[in-house]
Design an enzyme around this catalytic site. Structure first.
Site, mmCIF file in Angstrom:
data_model
loop_
_atom_site.group_PDB
_atom_site.id
_atom_site.type_symbol
_atom_site.label_atom_id
_atom_site.label_comp_id
_atom_site.label_asym_id
_atom_site.label_seq_id
_atom_site.Cartn_x
_atom_site.Cartn_y
_atom_site.Cartn_z
ATOM 1 N N ALA A 13 -1.590 -11.784 -8.955
ATOM 2 C CA ALA A 13 -2.606 -11.885 -7.902
ATOM 3 C C ALA A 13 -3.440 -10.603 -7.972
ATOM 4 O O ALA A 13 -3.372 -9.860 -8.955
ATOM 5 C CB ALA A 13 -1.936 -12.081 -6.550
ATOM 6 N N VAL A 14 -4.169 -10.301 -6.917
ATOM 7 C CA VAL A 14 -5.154 -9.214 -6.985
ATOM 8 C C VAL A 14 -4.529 -7.857 -7.352
ATOM 9 O O VAL A 14 -5.047 -7.133 -8.215
ATOM 10 C CB VAL A 14 -5.969 -9.155 -5.664
ATOM 11 N N ASN A 104 4.783 -4.714 -0.543
ATOM 12 C CA ASN A 104 4.983 -4.079 0.776
ATOM 13 C C ASN A 104 6.314 -4.513 1.375
ATOM 14 O O ASN A 104 6.352 -5.177 2.412
ATOM 15 C CB ASN A 104 3.852 -4.496 1.724
ATOM 16 N N SER A 130 -0.901 1.895 -2.473
ATOM 17 C CA SER A 130 -1.970 1.740 -1.492
ATOM 18 C C SER A 130 -3.336 1.917 -2.136
ATOM 19 O O SER A 130 -3.485 2.646 -3.103
ATOM 20 C CB SER A 130 -1.809 2.752 -0.368
ATOM 21 N N LYS A 185 5.324 4.489 2.824
ATOM 22 C CA LYS A 185 4.187 3.541 2.735
ATOM 23 C C LYS A 185 4.004 2.811 4.069
ATOM 24 O O LYS A 185 2.884 2.605 4.529
ATOM 25 C CB LYS A 185 4.437 2.538 1.598
ATOM 26 N N HIS A 188 2.357 5.137 6.376
ATOM 27 C CA HIS A 188 0.942 5.188 5.969
ATOM 28 C C HIS A 188 0.172 4.025 6.594
ATOM 29 O O HIS A 188 -0.899 4.199 7.168
ATOM 30 C CB HIS A 188 0.853 5.138 4.441
ATOM 31 N N ASN A 189 0.740 2.822 6.500
ATOM 32 C CA ASN A 189 0.042 1.652 7.045
ATOM 33 C C ASN A 189 -0.080 1.743 8.563
ATOM 34 O O ASN A 189 -1.101 1.357 9.129
ATOM 35 C CB ASN A 189 0.780 0.367 6.666
ATOM 36 N N GLU A 192 -2.765 4.014 9.281
ATOM 37 C CA GLU A 192 -4.018 3.299 8.971
ATOM 38 C C GLU A 192 -4.449 2.446 10.179
ATOM 39 O O GLU A 192 -5.613 2.437 10.559
ATOM 40 C CB GLU A 192 -3.763 2.434 7.734
ATOM 41 N N TYR A 193 -3.498 1.758 10.802
ATOM 42 C CA TYR A 193 -3.805 0.986 12.020
ATOM 43 C C TYR A 193 -4.420 1.920 13.073
ATOM 44 O O TYR A 193 -5.383 1.578 13.737
ATOM 45 C CB TYR A 193 -2.524 0.398 12.629
ATOM 46 N N HIS A 453 24.606 6.521 36.126
ATOM 47 C CA HIS A 453 24.390 6.897 34.720
ATOM 48 C C HIS A 453 24.506 8.405 34.473
ATOM 49 O O HIS A 453 24.344 8.842 33.352
ATOM 50 C CB HIS A 453 23.029 6.378 34.246
ATOM 51 N N SER A 480 29.408 5.290 31.402
ATOM 52 C CA SER A 480 29.455 6.154 30.216
ATOM 53 C C SER A 480 28.050 6.715 29.994
ATOM 54 O O SER A 480 27.051 6.053 30.249
ATOM 55 C CB SER A 480 29.921 5.370 29.006
HETATM 56 P P1 NBP Z 1 0.220 -11.809 -2.765
HETATM 57 O O1 NBP Z 1 0.938 -11.035 -1.722
HETATM 58 O O2 NBP Z 1 -0.807 -12.790 -2.341
HETATM 59 O O3 NBP Z 1 1.318 -12.569 -3.670
HETATM 60 C C1 NBP Z 1 0.911 -13.395 -4.722
HETATM 61 C C2 NBP Z 1 1.883 -13.294 -5.882
HETATM 62 O O4 NBP Z 1 3.228 -13.526 -5.439
HETATM 63 C C3 NBP Z 1 1.590 -14.350 -6.934
HETATM 64 O O5 NBP Z 1 1.822 -13.808 -8.200
HETATM 65 C C4 NBP Z 1 2.603 -15.443 -6.607
HETATM 66 O O6 NBP Z 1 2.933 -16.261 -7.694
HETATM 67 C C5 NBP Z 1 3.779 -14.590 -6.222
HETATM 68 N N1 NBP Z 1 4.800 -15.315 -5.451
HETATM 69 C C6 NBP Z 1 4.765 -15.838 -4.206
HETATM 70 BR BR1 NBP Z 1 3.282 -15.848 -3.114
HETATM 71 N N2 NBP Z 1 5.904 -16.395 -3.822
HETATM 72 C C7 NBP Z 1 6.712 -16.250 -4.883
HETATM 73 C C8 NBP Z 1 8.034 -16.641 -5.116
HETATM 74 N N3 NBP Z 1 8.775 -17.246 -4.173
HETATM 75 N N4 NBP Z 1 8.576 -16.341 -6.318
HETATM 76 C C9 NBP Z 1 7.839 -15.713 -7.250
HETATM 77 N N5 NBP Z 1 6.568 -15.311 -7.087
HETATM 78 C C10 NBP Z 1 6.014 -15.571 -5.912
HETATM 79 O O7 NBP Z 1 -0.439 -10.828 -3.854
HETATM 80 P P2 NBP Z 1 -1.165 -9.420 -3.699
HETATM 81 O O8 NBP Z 1 -2.162 -9.428 -2.587
HETATM 82 O O9 NBP Z 1 -1.598 -9.059 -5.067
HETATM 83 O O10 NBP Z 1 0.014 -8.439 -3.279
HETATM 84 C C11 NBP Z 1 1.173 -8.210 -4.054
HETATM 85 C C12 NBP Z 1 2.103 -7.293 -3.288
HETATM 86 O O11 NBP Z 1 1.420 -6.037 -3.053
HETATM 87 C C13 NBP Z 1 2.472 -7.806 -1.898
HETATM 88 O O12 NBP Z 1 3.778 -7.399 -1.579
HETATM 89 C C14 NBP Z 1 1.491 -7.122 -0.981
HETATM 90 O O13 NBP Z 1 1.980 -6.982 0.345
HETATM 91 C C15 NBP Z 1 1.344 -5.764 -1.671
HETATM 92 N N6 NBP Z 1 0.065 -5.079 -1.422
HETATM 93 C C16 NBP Z 1 -1.096 -5.782 -1.320
HETATM 94 C C17 NBP Z 1 -2.293 -5.088 -1.107
HETATM 95 C C18 NBP Z 1 -3.610 -5.837 -1.010
HETATM 96 O O14 NBP Z 1 -4.611 -5.172 -0.682
HETATM 97 N N7 NBP Z 1 -3.661 -7.115 -1.311
HETATM 98 C C19 NBP Z 1 -2.279 -3.691 -1.001
HETATM 99 C C20 NBP Z 1 -1.072 -3.002 -1.146
HETATM 100 C C21 NBP Z 1 0.101 -3.702 -1.354
HETATM 101 P P3 NBP Z 1 2.188 -17.664 -7.916
HETATM 102 O O15 NBP Z 1 0.902 -17.335 -8.601
HETATM 103 O O16 NBP Z 1 3.113 -18.423 -8.775
HETATM 104 O O17 NBP Z 1 1.971 -18.277 -6.559
#
Ligand code: NBP
Length: 484
Positions: A13-14, A104, A130, A185, A188-189, A192-193, A453, A480
């Protein structure tokens, strides 16, 4: 043929895709894998085309492409997906290989997973990453913790791809054992809030109290970003306020005022409650998002209780300067509270946290990056045992120079009915902290009255507890004693 892969990243993902491209830019050979394997081919044929990135369509194929000790990094949705992968990997990895979770994850999960993976002879790293998409691609802030023996194997990759501050220092260093990386982390979040809420309150006071337009506030944030408030969040607020919709009107005015959240702010507050550390500002920031979500209830209540005239009297330029100072002072309180929280968690979990190092890790690459964090780093460089940021000479002077404006803004907001929960709670915390005597004497008397108390006395040593039969009809038995 010898395997060429330096590290595997799972989750396209991203975050995963951008981290892989970043690692590739720094000369590492990355193996890309994803649960839905069609995304591997998509990635190789598009974003990763012409790079040295290798694709894998099964865990066995992924493992075969990696040099030993194998480094496998998860960038998937936090939660059960991480546990599922760990279980699968235990079948294909060997003792000494390193499992890394860059999502996260909740720090308690990381503590549990570190112990579990170590018990199987492997090493574990739970790391905060982050900076969102842009950070992952160009240089994130990375906060690793887990098995110390894993760090030397991961350090060259993580420090190469992380953000750098002006002297070239990487925004990535070892945080500590077990869940320390994910705890930092999470904090940090939470911070950030708090930072976002403070900026939003300054915006609302300028909008409602001073009647300023988005364009006017765009100019204010532009100016603020050249001083002590210079930061990524002030910078993006400047840009957001300047952004026009298709009809030429400010886009921000058309966005529905209900905020979402993914949970890391809530986790920070829950942890603070468990540790008994008052991170009141982050808590208000989390609850403010909850209040914002009550849109229908707010619309109804506004019909009945609408403030009559929220406009502030007086010189607008002066007010803007006062609001800047109120924001700065409140921000100092928020970081003071955040550092108190990390110190308490470190004590509870036996982590040896490097507080200046944490400020440096947050100084670049992440969402809360700011000039201000450079001052925090300096404060801890001067005094590594600093227990309270407010006691550092720089911050002491800063708070004192902002105090008058801070009180002026909070009281005007209260008088005019403009909500400023984070500004107000920061001031209340400051006043509480500098009160040698709080009304908890009365509170302890109340607790002793109805629940036996017990209480301590100012004319007796600490740790000696007394119970009074307040009504004459109670017994002599005390409950207690406990503290929170
Ligand atoms: P997502 O949090 O949207 O997760 C998508 C990924 O997780 C895909 O590769 C998906 O595979 C996989 N996945 C899921 Br959903 N369920 C799964 C499962 N049961 N088994 C195996 N793979 C699974 O992606 P992200 O936004 O890139 O974030 C990734 C991590 O980084 C997260 O923990 C997120 O909290 C953390 N994070 C995100 C950001 C941000 O700005 N987005 C910043 C900092 C940290 P698939 O393609 O097969 O569905």
């Amino acid at each position: 043929m010898e395997p060429k892969g330096d590290i595997a990243v799972i989750g396209l993902a991203v975050m995963g895709q951008n981290l892989i491209l970043n690692m590739n830019d720094h000369g590492f050979t990355v193996v890309a894998f994803n649960r839905t394997t069609s995304k591997v081919d998509d990635f190789l044929n598009n974003e990763a085309k012409g790079t040295n990135i290798l694709g894998a369509h099964s865990l066995a194929e992924m493992v075969a492409l990696l040099k030993k000790p194998r480094r496998v990094m998860l960038m998937v949705k936090a939660g059960s997906a991480v546990d599922d992968f760990i279980e699968q990997w235990l079948g294909v990895l060997e003792p000494g290989d390193i499992v890394i979770d860059g999502g996260n994850s909740l720090f308690q999960d990381t503590i549990r997973r570190t112990k579990y993976v170590e018990s199987k002879g492997l090493l574990y790293i739970g790391t905060g990453v982050s900076g969102g998409e842009e950070g992952a691609r160009r240089g994130p802030s990375i906060m690793p913790g887990g098995s110390p023996a894993a760090w030397p194997h991961v350090k060259p990759i993580f420090q190469a791809i992380s953000a750098k501050v002006s002297d070239g220092s990487p925004c990535c260093d070892w945080v500590g054992e077990g869940g320390a990386g994910h705890y930092v982390k999470m904090t940090h979040n939470g911070i950030e809030y708090g930072d976002m809420q403070l900026i939003c309150e300054a915006y609302q006071i300028m909008k409602d109290g001073l009647g300023m337009t988005a364009d006017e506030m765009h100019e204010v944030f532009k100016e603020w970003n050249q001083g002590e408030l210079e930061s990524y969040l002030v910078e993006i607020t400047r840009d957001i306020l300047g952004k026009k919709d298709e009809d030429g009107q400010p886009l921000v005015d058309k966005i529905l005022d209900t905020a979402g959240q993914k949970g890391t702010g809530k986790w920070t507050v829950i942890s603070s409650q468990e540790l008994g550390i008052p991170i009141t500002l982050i808590a208000e920031a989390v609850y403010s998002r909850c209040v914002s979500a009550l849109k229908d209830a707010r619309v109804e209540a506004a019909k009945v209780f609408k403030p009559s005239n929220p406009k502030f009297a007086g010189d607008r330029k002066q007010w803007v300067s006062d609001i800047r100072k109120a924001l700065y002072a409140s921000k100092i309180i928020s970081y003071t509270q955040g550092y108190m929280l990390m110190r308490a968690a470190a004590q509870q979990h036996g982590w040896n946290l490097n507080y200046g190092g944490i400020a440096l890790m947050w100084r670049g690459g992440c969402i809360i990056r700011s000039v201000f964090l450079g001052e925090i780093k300096k404060a801890f460089d001067k005094n590594p045992n600093l227990t309270n940021l407010l006691l550092d000479p720089f911050f002491k002077k800063a708070i004192k120079s902002c105090a008058r404006s801070w009180r002026k803004v909070v009281s005007a907001a209260v008088k005019k009915g403009i909500p400023a929960p984070a500004f107000s709670t920061a001031l209340a915390f400051f006043d509480g902290l500098r009160s040698e005597r709080l009304p908890a004497n009365l509170l302890q008397a109340q607790r002793d009255y109805f629940g036996a108390h017990t209480y301590e006395r100012i004319d007796k040593p600490r740790g000696e507890f007394f119970h009074t039969n307040w009504t004459g009809s109670g017994g002599r038995v005390a409950s207690s004693t406990y503290t929170v």
